[in-house]
Enzyme design. Sequence first.
Site, PDB file in Angstrom:
ATOM      1  CD  GLU A  58     -21.261 -40.740  20.538  1.00 56.59           C
ATOM      2  OE1 GLU A  58     -20.526 -40.097  21.341  1.00 56.59           O
ATOM      3  OE2 GLU A  58     -20.833 -41.677  19.842  1.00 56.59           O
ATOM      4  CG  HIS A 128     -23.232 -52.351  23.564  1.00 55.92           C
ATOM      5  ND1 HIS A 128     -22.205 -52.000  24.386  1.00 55.92           N
ATOM      6  CD2 HIS A 128     -22.840 -51.993  22.314  1.00 55.92           C
ATOM      7  CE1 HIS A 128     -21.229 -51.463  23.669  1.00 55.92           C
ATOM      8  NE2 HIS A 128     -21.594 -51.442  22.414  1.00 55.92           N
TER       9      HIS A 128
END
Lengths: 321, 323
Positions: A58, A128
């Site tokens: 990322e 999450h």
Amino acid sequence: MPRLSYRRALTRALADEMTRDESVFLLGEDIRVAAAGVTTGLLKKFGPERVLDTPLSEQAFTSFATGAALAGARPVIEFQIPSLLFLVFEQIVNHAHKFPLMTGGQCAVPVTYLVPGSGSRTGWAGQHSDHPYGLFAHVGVTTVVPATPADAYGLLVSAIRCDDPVVVFAPAGALDVRADVTDLAPVPLGRGVVRRPGADVTVVAVGHLVHDALAVAEELAGQVSVEVFDPRTLYPFDWDGLLDSVSRTGRLVVVDDSNRSCGIAGEIIATVVEHVPLAAPPRRVTRPDGAVLPFAPALDRAVQPGRDQLTAAIQLTVKDG
Amino acid sequence: MTGPDPAGLYRTVRLIRRFEERAIELVDAGEIVGGIHPYLGQEGVAAGVCAALGPGDLVTGTHRGHGHVLAKGADPARMLAELCGRVTGLNRGRGGSMHAADLGVGVLGANAIVGAAGAILTGAVWARRRRGDDVVGATFFGDGAVNEGMLLEAFNLAALWRVPVLFVCENNGYATTMPVEGAVAGTIAGRAAAFGMPATAVDGQDPEQVRAVTAAAVARMRAGGGPELVEARTYRFDAHHTFEHRVRLDYRPPEEVAAARRRDPVLIQGDRLPAEVRAAVDAEVEATLAAAVDFALAGPAPDPATALDHLYASGLTARTGGG
Ligand SMILES: Cc1ncc(C[n+]2csc(CCOP(=O)(O)OP(=O)(O)O)c2C)c(N)n1
């Protein structure tokens, strides 16, 4: 009238902008098979050069997009989970956001960071379920949280066309919203909208909570006349639109699915009280300070702002003063 | 690029050397606030690498970035004005030493976050090639940066997508005070090998060797060979940062510094030239820098009312902080 889902509105925005502008390309994890359901059909239409599956890296692909933008491209990155933004905060804030000023205006960094499924998706637990839009608003990165399919389309289009980095949070709680949409058009960044007019109190609701606020306003309709203001963009914020609303209602409640301390709700309240005398103390309904979403569904829900809390806050605000 | 140009290479190393020396004087005089990270001793790396690149090729550098920016062709006068925080600077006084950038000559910026610039350059070169431009790029970083995850992620992306980026490690033996032996497990070349990238070690004190190694790598990259790594063994003659002039950190044996100083890129390259050519280059560099100092100090300071100019490319204006 065609029914359009929020998720499909995002797909339409990507497809339309890729068609309109060759320099737009997508990158992200598993986007070629549209694992998140947003890039569906785009590989077939635009090919692997413009729909780029990235390795799990990322930080590098976020700065890769910065470089591509410096070289004239308009990258759109899809992030698989909202918490990945913590990983790439450095790349967005220290580089993409700072480059135009640090270079004295020599460059622009038009990257769009798309976060489908931000906030809690039930059962995804602590790592999450974050909704970190306040962090980006704090550092001054353009931050968008659309609530409806038409806004999801129109704000994503405007984000892609913007010459600055823009983070687009698509809340998990809004992805399955469907609406009748007649014409799709760009929605300007930084412009809020009154979703429901009312006279007694202004409720500012962020993202999917707009739908909760509308439901609560409807429930209270006989007793309290609630105006629902959807800012749509948290940075830059439509202060004029909000101040106009609160000047008329004299009362303010903010509902925001992010942490309380240093959150956007606090900023909204502070700015309003700097400008408008209120008839009652303003209130905010948020996640707790420092929230980590617990796993069990009842615990997860207990940490997110709920309709009952919003109803109670509105009633208290109306009773006071 | 064409063959070696000994006088041209000498001019570049000499220019960087004298630029750094003059900049340190300006730090001491209080004209450059915040200090600088001197590139003294490492000039051969930037000079050799940039001599093998074309004018349209791209470069990113580091906190120790003056040499990279100058070698790629930025105007020394505007560069010095930038260090002095003047509106006439490359970045209109908004970047300073660690962010000097000149996109017009392909310098996407010095970058003050260690290990950060490699991924940016990879994306920039990728995007330009996708548009059909025949560009390559070189990104400079220190031995300290090879332990930063993002740089290694960038190695992977560049190798996987065959982006023609030369990863130039300036191994000067230290990351601030941390010796490379105490910081790098395995080897620097081994980092490249793990991603299937060719790696070449070169004597960074010899500008012609650096140029030759880079030229060969650039030729392979332009022919579609994918990224490569060059480990330039070098040494910084001076402090990590000019603050060290005041605090005297004790981490390098004086005999080590003295021995390294005997391998001076300016002397190594200068010895290749006839004395009169060398003297002419020296005089020209001196004149350039005298003019640069005058230009830098004559430049106006930016108007405080413009402190937020250029924050947004889209024209967005920020709320100010006062009352
Ligand atoms: C990510 C990051 N960590 C730490 C620092 C502070 N810092 C600035 S320069 C430096 C040393 C860098 O060493 P190296 O990469 O070998 O380059 P050199 O200074 O030797 O040229 C450090 C630790 C930083 N700027 N960025």
